[in-house]
Design a protein around this motif. Structure first.
Motif, short mmCIF file in Angstrom:
data_model
loop_
_atom_site.label_atom_id
_atom_site.label_comp_id
_atom_site.label_asym_id
_atom_site.label_seq_id
_atom_site.Cartn_x
_atom_site.Cartn_y
_atom_site.Cartn_z
N PRO B 22 0.81 -1.23 0.09
CA PRO B 22 -0.21 0.09 0.05
C PRO B 22 0.83 1.15 -0.18
CG PRO B 22 -0.23 -1.37 2.05
CD PRO B 22 0.62 -1.99 1.12
N THR B 51 4.55 -0.57 7.43
CA THR B 51 3.46 -0.73 8.54
C THR B 51 3.47 -2.34 8.96
OG1 THR B 51 1.78 -1.41 7.07
CG2 THR B 51 1.58 1.00 8.05
N ALA B 54 2.60 -7.03 5.92
CA ALA B 54 2.97 -8.49 5.35
C ALA B 54 2.17 -8.64 4.13
CB ALA B 54 3.01 -9.41 6.40
N LEU B 55 1.44 -7.92 3.53
CA LEU B 55 0.88 -8.30 2.42
C LEU B 55 1.83 -8.84 1.43
CD1 LEU B 55 -1.87 -5.25 2.15
CD2 LEU B 55 -1.86 -7.46 2.91
N VAL B 67 8.71 -10.70 7.30
CA VAL B 67 8.42 -9.32 7.82
C VAL B 67 8.70 -9.40 9.32
CG1 VAL B 67 6.78 -7.54 7.83
CG2 VAL B 67 7.03 -9.08 5.72
S1 SF4 Z 1 5.03 -4.87 4.99
FE1 SF4 Z 1 5.33 -5.16 2.81
S2 SF4 Z 1 3.60 -4.55 2.05
FE2 SF4 Z 1 3.34 -3.80 3.98
S3 SF4 Z 1 3.97 -1.74 4.19
FE3 SF4 Z 1 5.69 -2.99 4.82
S4 SF4 Z 1 6.85 -3.26 2.52
FE4 SF4 Z 1 4.42 -2.81 2.19
#
Ligand code: SF4
Ligand code: TPP
Ligand code: SF4
Ligand code: SF4
Lengths: 250, 74
Positions: B22, B51, B54-55, B67
């Motif tokens: 995002p 954030t 983990a998408l 992540v």
């Molecule tokens: S965990 Fe991955 S998808 Fe989520 S904000 Fe961080 S880099 Fe982007």
């Protein structure tokens, strides 16, 4: 720092032979997570069909047996009947399951064998270079339907999950997609449910996963993701078509 | 340690991870790897915007992304 996403332990850390954007990798991960979640890695036996999922034994840290093309449900039946305490699943593509293996999966489902079938529907024969499968969409060009699938000659794409859901032996039949995070969450739940129901001896469980084969769709991986949403899901609706409530195989 | 760690040596540059972030924190076009692809990489200078949702990791078909989230001081 706390780790919020890691590879499941059952998924061996190695480079796969899959093409970029191939969803076999994603489906392997969902199966590995379900096995980890139930804590049954030492008690699980997979049966791989023939197709790009055939190297399951290189990628999952469980025992895997290889079946002749389409025969995985029959082989899994034998394994489960002599080892009823093991978790037994097949991993099959749509060429394998819905074409040469149609008879095996239908009768295995109808007998209510207490196994889980993981069905990767990518609407094409991937491994052999993109021939038409029973699941190929109308109009889809493949090497054996160069002008696009035409129902006059080739019939209609088969909806396996709905068809199997009509059989009394089936405890769970669902179709999910792995094209985006929201669908992936439901896919994960469906695979978990199927393995859990098997652990409770509830009967035959079946999960169809709409997946991309960018190579034989002649598309970039991102375009293949869009095709799942725009072309596959409208013909192959997502959902749970049958879910038995109480165990009746005890 | 960064919040997002990508196994760049095994990346096949499908771009699924980058397409779902995002915050657009993942880019393609890293130095060519042994598989012959220009892998995805996480921009460490914009780490504060991540954030840890983990998408990106959920979408990676080769399961190459780990992540991490900062633990809140209690
Ligand atoms: S965990 Fe991955 S998808 Fe989520 S904000 Fe961080 S880099 Fe982007
Ligand atoms: C008896 C037999 N007939 C034909 C083949 C050739 N063959 C290998 S893989 C395959 C189709 C695989 O397609 P699918 O099951 O959709 O899997 P995918 O590769 O798309 O994951 C075929 C026909 C074979 N191995 N054995
Ligand atoms: S040919 Fe298709 S199914 Fe086979 S590895 Fe490549 S993308 Fe996956
Ligand atoms: S999703 Fe995985 S394989 Fe695809 S570009 Fe991102 S890290 Fe590489």
């Amino acid at each position: 720092m706390k780790q919020v996403f890691k590879r499941p332990e059952t998924l061996i850390k190695t480079t796969t032979h899959f093409c970029p954007g191939c969803h076999h990798g994603t489906v392997h991960r969902l199966v590995a997570e379900a096995i980890d979640r139930l804590g049954v890695r030492e008690d699980t036996i997979g049966v791989a069909g023939v197709g790009c999922g055939v190297f399951l034994y290189d990628y999952l840290a469980v025992d895997v047996c290889e079946a002749p093309h389409g025969r995985a449900p029959a082989v899994a039946t034998g394994i489960k009947r002599v080892n009823p305490e093991k978790i037994v699943f097949t991993y099959q593509g749509d060429g394998d399951l819905a074409s040469i293996g149609m008879s095996e999966v239908v009768h295995t489902a109808n007998r209510g064998e207490n196994i889980t079938v993981i069905f990767v529907n990518n609407s094409v024969y991937g491994m052999t270079g993109g021939q038409m499968a029973p699941t190929t969409l109308l109009g889809q060009q493949t090497t054996t339907s160069p002008r696009g699938r035409d129902f006059h000659y080739d019939g209609y794409p088969i909806r396996m999950a709905e068809m199997l859901a009509t059989l009394e032996g089936v405890a769970f039949a669902a179709r999910v997609a792995v094209d985006k995070p929201a669908n992936l969450r439901k896919a994960k739940q469906a695979v978990n449910t199927a393995f859990e129901m098997q652990a409770k001896n509830m009967g035959f469980t079946f999960v169809e996963l709409l997946s991309a084969c960018p190579t034989n769709w002649y598309m970039t991986p991102l375009a293949a993701l869009r095709r799942i949403e725009e072309e596959m899901i409208p013909y192959y609706p997502l959902g749970i078509f049958r879910q038995r409530k109480a165990a009746d195989y005890l | 340690m960064p919040k997002v760690v990508i196994d760049e040596a095994r990346c096949k540059a499908c771009a699924f991870c980058a397409s779902v972030c995002p915050k657009k924190l993942i880019e393609l076009g890293g130095p060519i790897n042994q598989l012959g692809y220009q892998p995805a990489f996480f921009s460490p200078d914009r780490e504060g915007e991540c954030t840890s949702c983990a998408l990106c990791a959920e979408m990676c078909p080769d399961v190459l992304i780990e992540v991490f989230r900062e633990e809140k001081a209690s």
